[in-house]
Write a protein that holds these residues in place. Structure first.
Motif, PDB file in Angstrom:
ATOM      1  N   ASP A  99     -70.245 -32.547  -5.874  1.00 25.77           N
ATOM      2  CA  ASP A  99     -69.613 -33.384  -4.856  1.00 25.77           C
ATOM      3  C   ASP A  99     -70.253 -34.651  -4.712  1.00 25.77           C
ATOM      4  O   ASP A  99     -69.591 -35.525  -4.607  1.00 25.77           O
ATOM      5  CB  ASP A  99     -70.220 -32.436  -3.397  1.00 25.77           C
ATOM      6  CG  ASP A  99     -69.864 -31.197  -3.395  1.00 25.77           C
ATOM      7  OD1 ASP A  99     -68.474 -31.083  -4.087  1.00 25.77           O
ATOM      8  OD2 ASP A  99     -70.267 -30.239  -2.870  1.00 25.77           O
ATOM      9  N   HIS A 234     -63.855 -33.804  -9.662  1.00 29.43           N
ATOM     10  CA  HIS A 234     -64.101 -32.462  -8.597  1.00 29.43           C
ATOM     11  C   HIS A 234     -62.760 -32.696  -7.733  1.00 29.43           C
ATOM     12  O   HIS A 234     -63.175 -32.243  -6.485  1.00 29.43           O
ATOM     13  CB  HIS A 234     -65.253 -32.780  -8.033  1.00 29.43           C
ATOM     14  CG  HIS A 234     -65.931 -31.514  -7.336  1.00 29.43           C
ATOM     15  ND1 HIS A 234     -65.661 -30.311  -7.772  1.00 29.43           N
ATOM     16  CD2 HIS A 234     -66.370 -31.530  -6.217  1.00 29.43           C
ATOM     17  CE1 HIS A 234     -66.279 -29.411  -7.105  1.00 29.43           C
ATOM     18  NE2 HIS A 234     -66.722 -29.991  -6.010  1.00 29.43           N
ATOM     19  N   HIS A 238     -61.372 -32.749  -2.465  1.00 24.73           N
ATOM     20  CA  HIS A 238     -61.936 -31.528  -2.735  1.00 24.73           C
ATOM     21  C   HIS A 238     -61.054 -30.521  -2.165  1.00 24.73           C
ATOM     22  O   HIS A 238     -61.338 -29.628  -1.213  1.00 24.73           O
ATOM     23  CB  HIS A 238     -63.124 -31.522  -1.439  1.00 24.73           C
ATOM     24  CG  HIS A 238     -64.199 -30.653  -1.983  1.00 24.73           C
ATOM     25  ND1 HIS A 238     -64.168 -29.216  -1.719  1.00 24.73           N
ATOM     26  CD2 HIS A 238     -65.496 -30.892  -2.834  1.00 24.73           C
ATOM     27  CE1 HIS A 238     -65.154 -28.707  -2.303  1.00 24.73           C
ATOM     28  NE2 HIS A 238     -66.111 -29.693  -3.034  1.00 24.73           N
TER      29      HIS A 238
HETATM   30 ZN   LIG Z   1     -67.533 -29.284  -4.305  1.00 19.74          ZN
END
Ligand SMILES: [Zn+2]
Length: 349
Positions: A99, A234, A238
């Protein structure tokens, strides 16, 4: 619970007899790679809230244990190559963070720098550019801050909800559903968080000033890349999607930003929330991704599917004995907890 106790007994016994220490020095362990996963290291009370955060003291201790166990901490690219070639050093470990919350910049990375460990940051980029708390976790954090009160919010909730553990989960799900149903923008979701905080008598502006559950800025990402952090995929929002077209667009949105922040050719991916559909590994490979990590605990071997690599999510709930067991390899031999795949990150497109 009984299983956990039995596992702890085995670990204690392996420790007392020297069996786990012996295992750590075997060829069996040398041919395997442990990938560690962290999300946040707490600056305030975040580690009391949920499993995403661990305390700074525990994180520092884990880094010391890596040194005590004489683990070889490798950058992810080198680790994957050597896993494939069969040339891993003893007790190989990769450290990853998911993150990119602000505490990575202010707490975790300075500790990692102190130990000289390379690190991979799987950076989701939407909130890097929108400097407000990340909606889903902030929603859960605010509800936790308001625990043991009753939330009355007729616009969003059918009925008042008592904020015990189960109530908080129900309320969070209802608030997230409300935001999705109205297709709220980032700013709209932020207003919703501010209203929630007001109802719970929490100073939201203060939380924002302290950058709780906010991500690093583009400037901080650039600074981290310059200091050697490996910035990797990533997704931008999200989220994952069913179709190849949407997945490729999402990866491209993420890649463009990572490169703009100074990342050198990102090639490694981490599934958001550990979730993936059967078609995703193929899409990633086609896009040019070299490895993809999950949240299924385990050690990687030369036979592991590079698009479904196991990874140990380290939490406050893991004891030092269990952590050492993972570094040495013995924990991977014990029965593992089943990890549920949550569809929360999936968009039906
Ligand atoms: Zn994540």
């Amino acid at each position: 619970m009984a299983l956990r106790q039995a596992k702890m007994a085995v670990l204690r016994c392996a420790e007392a007899t020297g069996a786990s220490r012996w295992l750590a020095r075997t060829e069996w362990r040398r041919n395997k790679l442990l990938i560690l996963c962290y999300h946040g290291v707490s600056r305030f009370d975040e580690h009391h809230w949920g499993s995403l955060y661990i305390s700074e003291a525990i994180f520092r201790r884990r880094m010391e244990v890596l040194r005590e166990e004489r683990c070889n901490v490798l950058p992810i690219g080198e680790a994957i190559e050597r896993l494939r070639d069969g040339t891993l050093p003893e007790r190989a470990v990769v450290i990853t963070f998911d993150d990119g919350t602000h505490d990575f910049f202010s707490v975790s990375f300075p500790i990692l720098e102190e130990f000289g460990y390379p690190v991979t940051l799987y950076l989701t980029t939407y909130y890097v550019e929108f400097h407000r708390p990340v909606f889903d976790p902030a929603c859960s954090y605010l509800l936790w801050k308001g625990r043991d009160t009753t939330l009355r919010w007729p616009e969003v909730l059918d009925a008042p909800v008592a904020l015990d553990a189960a109530g908080r989960e129900r309320a969070a799900a209802a608030i997230i559903r409300y935001a999705i149903a109205r297709k709220l923008s980032g700013a709209g979701k932020d207003d919703l968080l501010a209203s929630l905080a007001t109802r719970l008598d929490i100073d939201y502006q203060d939380m924002c000033r302290r950058r709780v559950l906010q991500l690093i800025t583009p400037e901080e990402a650039t600074d981290l890349a310059r200091r050697g952090v490996n910035l990797e995929f990533h997704t931008h929002r999200h989220r994952v999607y069913r179709s190849r077209e949407h997945m490729f667009a999402e990866l491209e949105d993420n890649r463009r930003r990572l490169v703009a922040y100074g990342a050198r050719e990102p090639k490694h991916f981490c599934y958001t929330g550990g979730f993936f559909l059967p078609q995703h590994p193929g899409f990633l490979k086609e896009y040019g991704i070299v490895s993809a990590t999950t949240c299924f605990p385990g050690l990687c071997t030369a036979e592991s599917d590079l698009m479904r690599l196991p990874r140990l999510v380290d939490t406050m709930g893991l004891t030092e004995l269990e952590f050492r067991g993972w570094l040495r390899g013995i924990s991977a031999m014990l029965p593992l907890r089943r990890v549920r795949q949550e569809e929360g990150q999936l968009v039906d497109e």
